[in-house]
Design an enzyme around this catalytic site. Sequence first.
Site, PDB file in Angstrom:
ATOM      1  N   ASP A 168       4.689  -4.693  10.687  1.00  0.00           N
ATOM      2  CA  ASP A 168       5.719  -4.132  11.571  1.00  0.00           C
ATOM      3  C   ASP A 168       5.732  -4.874  12.911  1.00  0.00           C
ATOM      4  OD1 ASP A 168       6.413  -2.287   9.693  1.00  0.00           O
ATOM      5  OD2 ASP A 168       5.578  -0.542  10.743  1.00  0.00           O
ATOM      6  N   ASP A 204       0.043  -1.632  12.638  1.00  0.00           N
ATOM      7  CA  ASP A 204       0.606  -2.210  11.415  1.00  0.00           C
ATOM      8  C   ASP A 204       1.026  -3.653  11.694  1.00  0.00           C
ATOM      9  OD1 ASP A 204       2.569  -3.007   9.405  1.00  0.00           O
ATOM     10  OD2 ASP A 204       2.452  -0.938   8.717  1.00  0.00           O
ATOM     11  N   THR A 240      -0.968   7.595  -0.597  1.00  0.00           N
ATOM     12  CA  THR A 240      -2.295   7.502  -1.232  1.00  0.00           C
ATOM     13  C   THR A 240      -3.130   6.329  -0.714  1.00  0.00           C
ATOM     14  OG1 THR A 240      -1.500   6.036  -2.965  1.00  0.00           O
ATOM     15  CG2 THR A 240      -1.315   8.407  -3.393  1.00  0.00           C
ATOM     16  N   ARG A 261       0.854  -1.179   0.000  1.00  0.00           N
ATOM     17  CA  ARG A 261       0.000   0.000   0.000  1.00  0.00           C
ATOM     18  C   ARG A 261       0.888   1.226   0.000  1.00  0.00           C
ATOM     19  NH1 ARG A 261      -4.924   0.868   4.203  1.00  0.00           N
ATOM     20  NH2 ARG A 261      -3.365   1.979   5.367  1.00  0.00           N
TER      21      ARG A 261
HETATM   22  C1  PRP Z   1      -1.071  -4.112   4.777  1.00  0.00           C
HETATM   23  C2  PRP Z   1      -1.855  -5.395   4.995  1.00  0.00           C
HETATM   24  C3  PRP Z   1      -2.644  -5.524   3.726  1.00  0.00           C
HETATM   25  C4  PRP Z   1      -2.958  -4.095   3.395  1.00  0.00           C
HETATM   26  C5  PRP Z   1      -4.353  -3.787   3.846  1.00  0.00           C
HETATM   27  O1  PRP Z   1       0.051  -4.345   4.019  1.00  0.00           O
HETATM   28  O2  PRP Z   1      -1.061  -6.514   5.261  1.00  0.00           O
HETATM   29  O3  PRP Z   1      -1.924  -6.131   2.680  1.00  0.00           O
HETATM   30  O4  PRP Z   1      -2.027  -3.272   4.102  1.00  0.00           O
HETATM   31  O5  PRP Z   1      -4.748  -2.526   3.431  1.00  0.00           O
HETATM   32  P1  PRP Z   1      -5.811  -2.296   2.277  1.00  0.00           P
HETATM   33  O6  PRP Z   1      -6.944  -3.241   2.538  1.00  0.00           O
HETATM   34  O7  PRP Z   1      -6.207  -0.858   2.470  1.00  0.00           O
HETATM   35  O8  PRP Z   1      -5.164  -2.529   0.960  1.00  0.00           O
HETATM   36  P2  PRP Z   1       1.142  -3.221   3.645  1.00  0.00           P
HETATM   37  O9  PRP Z   1       0.937  -2.756   2.237  1.00  0.00           O
HETATM   38  O10 PRP Z   1       1.193  -2.176   4.706  1.00  0.00           O
HETATM   39  O11 PRP Z   1       2.471  -4.052   3.623  1.00  0.00           O
HETATM   40  P3  PRP Z   1       3.144  -5.041   4.693  1.00  0.00           P
HETATM   41  O12 PRP Z   1       2.432  -6.342   4.540  1.00  0.00           O
HETATM   42  O13 PRP Z   1       4.550  -5.093   4.221  1.00  0.00           O
HETATM   43  O14 PRP Z   1       3.017  -4.456   6.067  1.00  0.00           O
HETATM   44  N1  URA Z   2      -2.329  -2.439   7.286  1.00  0.00           N
HETATM   45  C1  URA Z   2      -2.144  -2.773   8.586  1.00  0.00           C
HETATM   46  O1  URA Z   2      -1.203  -3.492   8.933  1.00  0.00           O
HETATM   47  N2  URA Z   2      -3.005  -2.281   9.482  1.00  0.00           N
HETATM   48  C2  URA Z   2      -4.048  -1.497   9.147  1.00  0.00           C
HETATM   49  O2  URA Z   2      -4.817  -1.093  10.033  1.00  0.00           O
HETATM   50  C3  URA Z   2      -4.222  -1.167   7.793  1.00  0.00           C
HETATM   51  C4  URA Z   2      -3.345  -1.653   6.872  1.00  0.00           C
END
Ligand code: PRP
Ligand code: URA
Length: 242
Positions: free
Chosen positions: A237, A234, A140, A136
């Site tokens: 993280d 997150d 944005t 993500r």
């Molecule tokens: C997070 C999560 C999803 C996404 C959810 O991943 O694991 O993939 O955001 O958000 P959305 O429904 O609004 O798309 P992120 O892109 O932060 O990457 P990560 O898995 O590396 O933490």
């Molecule tokens: N990704 C996460 O890990 N947490 C949230 O709440 C949204 C996106």
Amino acid sequence: PESGPSPAQGVGPLYRPDGEKPTATVSKEVSYENVHVLPQTPQLIALLTMIRDKRTSRADFIFYSNRIIRLLVEEGLNHLPVVEQSITTPVGRSYLGVKFEGKICGVSIMRAGEAMEQGLRDCCRSVRIGKILIQRDEETCMPKLFYDKLPTDIADRWVLLLDPMFATGGSATLAVETLIERGVPEHRILFLNLIASPSGVAEFAERFPKLRVVTSFIDQGLDEKKYIIPGLGDFGDRYYSM
Ligand code: PRP
Ligand code: URA
């Protein structure tokens, strides 16, 4: 917040009268046939309380998330088709049971979805696993597809799509579109998720009415940064780097 608070409900042993159960916030209900929310048992709510708590250490976050993931995988497997199977027991009697029909694979949305792979492997020995790297954009909140590596025969398999967080639904939608492009029929996709936003899940369920979602909790909504609230922060993280 996009909608009102989730309902508070007595959570405690079934045999206790309602007035004597401690109250906890449970998942919102949804009326989509293709969305299944895990039963809001005391065990699940206690596990979710641990991983939502900002004081929880990384080691505990991993341990308790893994327990919820195991519950999701076990429930997800109930949504795969079975056929009748008659067997003979060691005492010479027959027993009519069932066995799984069809081939499966997991597909994790990296990075957070990879945390769900071991739970799937623990239940399905030597299961094939594909990966889709979707991130993500921090400004944005729009998802971007960077990479995918999927089993070559994925079009013939049931796909368990893995991502713990479902906020706007953009990442999961892009992942499903990628799977459909590779020939996976929508009805053979099962999305396993820990926490979902009500708007994300509603849009997703309407857009893909034939795929199934199994989640442990539909939360209150999204904040201005499109984080799930109350949420858990997150996930990637907290599981991998905090
Ligand atoms: C997070 C999560 C999803 C996404 C959810 O991943 O694991 O993939 O955001 O958000 P959305 O429904 O609004 O798309 P992120 O892109 O932060 O990457 P990560 O898995 O590396 O933490
Ligand atoms: N990704 C996460 O890990 N947490 C949230 O709440 C949204 C996106």
